[in-house]
Design a protein around this motif. Structure first.
Motif, PDB file in Angstrom:
ATOM      1  N   PRO A 211       0.823  -1.216   0.000  1.00 26.09           N
ATOM      2  CA  PRO A 211       0.000   0.000   0.000  1.00 26.09           C
ATOM      3  C   PRO A 211       0.857   1.266   0.000  1.00 26.09           C
ATOM      4  O   PRO A 211       1.742   1.427   0.838  1.00 26.09           O
ATOM      5  CB  PRO A 211      -0.819  -0.118   1.284  1.00 26.09           C
ATOM      6  CG  PRO A 211      -0.060  -1.074   2.142  1.00 26.09           C
ATOM      7  CD  PRO A 211       0.603  -2.028   1.206  1.00 26.09           C
ATOM      8  N   ARG A 212       0.571   2.139  -0.947  1.00 28.02           N
ATOM      9  CA  ARG A 212       1.362   3.369  -1.086  1.00 28.02           C
ATOM     10  C   ARG A 212       1.288   4.233   0.181  1.00 28.02           C
ATOM     11  O   ARG A 212       2.257   4.890   0.549  1.00 28.02           O
ATOM     12  CB  ARG A 212       0.846   4.151  -2.298  1.00 28.02           C
ATOM     13  CG  ARG A 212       1.786   5.237  -2.786  1.00 28.02           C
ATOM     14  CD  ARG A 212       1.249   5.859  -4.061  1.00 28.02           C
ATOM     15  NE  ARG A 212       2.100   6.926  -4.548  1.00 28.02           N
ATOM     16  CZ  ARG A 212       3.135   6.767  -5.364  1.00 28.02           C
ATOM     17  NH1 ARG A 212       3.447   5.557  -5.765  1.00 28.02           N
ATOM     18  NH2 ARG A 212       3.854   7.796  -5.758  1.00 28.02           N
ATOM     19  N   SER A 213       0.147   4.180   0.865  1.00 28.95           N
ATOM     20  CA  SER A 213      -0.025   4.996   2.065  1.00 28.95           C
ATOM     21  C   SER A 213       0.938   4.588   3.179  1.00 28.95           C
ATOM     22  O   SER A 213       1.234   5.393   4.075  1.00 28.95           O
ATOM     23  CB  SER A 213      -1.461   4.882   2.583  1.00 28.95           C
ATOM     24  OG  SER A 213      -1.774   3.541   2.928  1.00 28.95           O
ATOM     25  N   ALA A 214       1.414   3.347   3.143  1.00 30.73           N
ATOM     26  CA  ALA A 214       2.350   2.875   4.157  1.00 30.73           C
ATOM     27  C   ALA A 214       3.800   3.112   3.748  1.00 30.73           C
ATOM     28  O   ALA A 214       4.716   2.842   4.532  1.00 30.73           O
ATOM     29  CB  ALA A 214       2.131   1.393   4.421  1.00 30.73           C
ATOM     30  N   LEU A 215       4.002   3.636   2.547  1.00 31.74           N
ATOM     31  CA  LEU A 215       5.340   3.814   2.014  1.00 31.74           C
ATOM     32  C   LEU A 215       5.735   5.274   1.824  1.00 31.74           C
ATOM     33  O   LEU A 215       6.852   5.676   2.149  1.00 31.74           O
ATOM     34  CB  LEU A 215       5.452   3.112   0.653  1.00 31.74           C
ATOM     35  CG  LEU A 215       5.345   1.594   0.633  1.00 31.74           C
ATOM     36  CD1 LEU A 215       5.056   1.109  -0.786  1.00 31.74           C
ATOM     37  CD2 LEU A 215       6.629   0.963   1.156  1.00 31.74           C
ATOM     38  N   VAL A 216       4.813   6.068   1.294  1.00 31.74           N
ATOM     39  CA  VAL A 216       5.140   7.402   0.785  1.00 31.74           C
ATOM     40  C   VAL A 216       4.762   8.495   1.783  1.00 31.74           C
ATOM     41  O   VAL A 216       3.690   8.446   2.389  1.00 31.74           O
ATOM     42  CB  VAL A 216       4.429   7.649  -0.557  1.00 31.74           C
ATOM     43  CG1 VAL A 216       4.616   9.080  -1.022  1.00 31.74           C
ATOM     44  CG2 VAL A 216       4.950   6.673  -1.603  1.00 31.74           C
ATOM     45  N   ALA A 217       5.650   9.453   1.936  1.00 27.83           N
ATOM     46  CA  ALA A 217       5.391  10.626   2.769  1.00 27.83           C
ATOM     47  C   ALA A 217       5.786  11.881   2.002  1.00 27.83           C
ATOM     48  O   ALA A 217       6.674  11.851   1.139  1.00 27.83           O
ATOM     49  CB  ALA A 217       6.167  10.548   4.078  1.00 27.83           C
ATOM     50  N   GLU A 218       5.113  12.970   2.323  1.00 33.56           N
ATOM     51  CA  GLU A 218       5.426  14.260   1.699  1.00 33.56           C
ATOM     52  C   GLU A 218       6.797  14.762   2.180  1.00 33.56           C
ATOM     53  O   GLU A 218       7.439  14.150   3.020  1.00 33.56           O
ATOM     54  CB  GLU A 218       4.341  15.285   2.044  1.00 33.56           C
ATOM     55  CG  GLU A 218       2.948  14.893   1.561  1.00 33.56           C
ATOM     56  CD  GLU A 218       2.865  14.821   0.047  1.00 33.56           C
ATOM     57  OE1 GLU A 218       3.498  15.658  -0.622  1.00 33.56           O
ATOM     58  OE2 GLU A 218       2.173  13.911  -0.465  1.00 33.56           O
ATOM     59  N   GLN A 219       7.215  15.911   1.633  1.00 41.30           N
ATOM     60  CA  GLN A 219       8.478  16.552   2.011  1.00 41.30           C
ATOM     61  C   GLN A 219       9.673  15.602   1.806  1.00 41.30           C
ATOM     62  O   GLN A 219      10.479  15.383   2.697  1.00 41.30           O
ATOM     63  CB  GLN A 219       8.434  17.032   3.464  1.00 41.30           C
ATOM     64  CG  GLN A 219       7.319  18.026   3.752  1.00 41.30           C
ATOM     65  CD  GLN A 219       7.241  18.405   5.212  1.00 41.30           C
ATOM     66  OE1 GLN A 219       8.268  18.549   5.881  1.00 41.30           O
ATOM     67  NE2 GLN A 219       6.022  18.579   5.716  1.00 41.30           N
ATOM     68  N   GLN A 220       9.739  15.030   0.612  1.00 39.77           N
ATOM     69  CA  GLN A 220      10.808  14.095   0.255  1.00 39.77           C
ATOM     70  C   GLN A 220      10.888  12.927   1.240  1.00 39.77           C
ATOM     71  O   GLN A 220      11.973  12.419   1.556  1.00 39.77           O
ATOM     72  CB  GLN A 220      12.168  14.808   0.188  1.00 39.77           C
ATOM     73  CG  GLN A 220      12.332  15.749  -0.990  1.00 39.77           C
ATOM     74  CD  GLN A 220      11.577  17.063  -0.776  1.00 39.77           C
ATOM     75  OE1 GLN A 220      11.743  17.718   0.260  1.00 39.77           O
ATOM     76  NE2 GLN A 220      10.762  17.444  -1.745  1.00 39.77           N
ATOM     77  N   GLY A 221       9.723  12.484   1.709  1.00 41.32           N
ATOM     78  CA  GLY A 221       9.663  11.331   2.602  1.00 41.32           C
ATOM     79  C   GLY A 221       9.814  11.651   4.074  1.00 41.32           C
ATOM     80  O   GLY A 221       9.767  10.745   4.913  1.00 41.32           O
ATOM     81  N   MET A 222       9.941  12.929   4.442  1.00 49.41           N
ATOM     82  CA  MET A 222      10.245  13.307   5.825  1.00 49.41           C
ATOM     83  C   MET A 222       9.022  13.725   6.639  1.00 49.41           C
ATOM     84  O   MET A 222       9.122  13.890   7.860  1.00 49.41           O
ATOM     85  CB  MET A 222      11.261  14.456   5.841  1.00 49.41           C
ATOM     86  CG  MET A 222      12.682  14.059   5.496  1.00 49.41           C
ATOM     87  SD  MET A 222      13.445  12.975   6.742  1.00 49.41           S
ATOM     88  CE  MET A 222      13.447  14.069   8.174  1.00 49.41           C
ATOM     89  N   ALA A 223       7.866  13.893   6.018  1.00 51.38           N
ATOM     90  CA  ALA A 223       6.725  14.501   6.714  1.00 51.38           C
ATOM     91  C   ALA A 223       6.298  13.723   7.950  1.00 51.38           C
ATOM     92  O   ALA A 223       6.107  14.305   9.028  1.00 51.38           O
ATOM     93  CB  ALA A 223       5.544  14.656   5.749  1.00 51.38           C
ATOM     94  N   ASP A 224       6.124  12.421   7.823  1.00 50.77           N
ATOM     95  CA  ASP A 224       5.665  11.629   8.965  1.00 50.77           C
ATOM     96  C   ASP A 224       6.738  11.509  10.035  1.00 50.77           C
ATOM     97  O   ASP A 224       6.438  11.515  11.238  1.00 50.77           O
ATOM     98  CB  ASP A 224       5.198  10.252   8.504  1.00 50.77           C
ATOM     99  CG  ASP A 224       3.898  10.320   7.723  1.00 50.77           C
ATOM    100  OD1 ASP A 224       2.965  11.006   8.171  1.00 50.77           O
ATOM    101  OD2 ASP A 224       3.809   9.706   6.648  1.00 50.77           O
TER     102      ASP A 224
END
Length: 289
Positions: A211-224
């Motif tokens: 699932p993309r939601s478990a992989l991808v984060a905003e801000q070049q991957g740093m948001a979460d």
């Protein structure tokens, strides 16, 4: 036409090697995948195959194996095909609702178990997925009060099943990060989404099926990662720890965020491939200005 187990494994490996390059150029697990498929259908461990490879593979078994092999040749993760994955000392059910546990994440478990925590420590796993991290910790420290949360309800239900499957005591809740939580913890761990949406690995290998939601984060991957670091102090006891898995190129940024937030004793651990993978720090007794 009859066929031995060894002959089927050789043919399956060749088919997998011919197909895997289109899905993941670095995938070299063809022989292992073939053995896992045969072991799954025959309900035998891989060690049995080494001893009895000259046995004839029944036609019924070959019929069961063919669609499974086709799925793997098309790139579907072996864990999804088998419906399970080993992690730490556990046998976990897996499905397409969450990430497949990976051996590199065991680095986080090892570090957590080294920490000088109380025998009755409260431990939280954010974005628990299959429950892999939470259950590994609870299996080693049964007196810890271990909880896991996930925003995906099917993932929460999966983690609960895995707790029962492995007969481990842990609590799993439906929550977006800290939203449904209260009280303080001695340790917070997380393997959150940390991949940039433009990362080419998102269309390669197992990741393409997760699932993309478990992989991808905003801000070049740093948001979460940044969000967890900013919110964690409100949920940590004095001298509590926060350990985070991240991308190999994000260690310095995560360490900087922890320092800016006021964490101390910040360190980074490397994964099985020697890449910086887990960064964490301690929340001090005296909150820094």
């Amino acid at each position: 036409m009859s066929q031995t187990i060894d002959a089927w494994l050789t043919a399956a490996r060749q088919r997998l090697e011919a197909s895997c390059h289109a899905h993941d150029p670095q995938d070299s697990s063809a022989r292992l995948d073939a053995e896992l498929l045969v072991g799954h259908v025959l309900q035998k461990p891989r060690t049995w195959l080494y001893t009895w490879g000259d046995k004839t593979l029944a036609a019924a078994a070959r019929e069961q194996l063919e669609p499974l092999l086709v799925r793997r040749c098309e790139g579907e993760p072996i864990a999804h095909i088998l419906g399970q994955r080993a992690f730490w000392s556990l046998d976990l059910e897996v499905n397409a609702s969450t990430l497949i546990p990976r051996p590199d994440t065991e680095t986080l478990v090892e570090w957590a178990l080294e920490l000088p925590l109380l025998a009755t420590a409260r431990v939280l796993d954010l974005g628990t997925g299959t429950g892999a991290i939470a259950l590994a910790l609870a299996s080693e420290q049964p007196s810890w009060q271990v909880s896991g949360v996930d925003v995906c309800l099917p993932a929460v239900e999966l983690a609960q099943r895995n707790a029962r499957r492995n007969q481990i005591k842990a609590t799993f809740l439906h929550s977006h990060w800290f939203d449904a939580l209260s009280g303080l913890f001695d340790l917070i761990v997380s393997n959150p989404p940390y991949i940039d949406s433009d990362d080419p690995h998102l269309v390669q290998g197992d990741v393409a099926f997760e699932p993309r939601s478990a992989l991808v984060a905003e801000q070049q991957g740093m948001a979460d990662l940044k969000y967890i670091i900013s919110q964690a102090p409100a949920f940590l006891n004095a001298d509590g720890w926060l350990l985070l898995e991240h991308g190999y190129q994000q260690a310095e940024a995560v360490a900087a965020c922890l320092a800016q937030q006021g964490f101390v004793d910040i360190d980074t651990r490397h994964d099985l491939g020697g890449q910086p993978r887990i960064t964490g720090g301690r929340w001090p007794q005296i909150r820094l200005a």
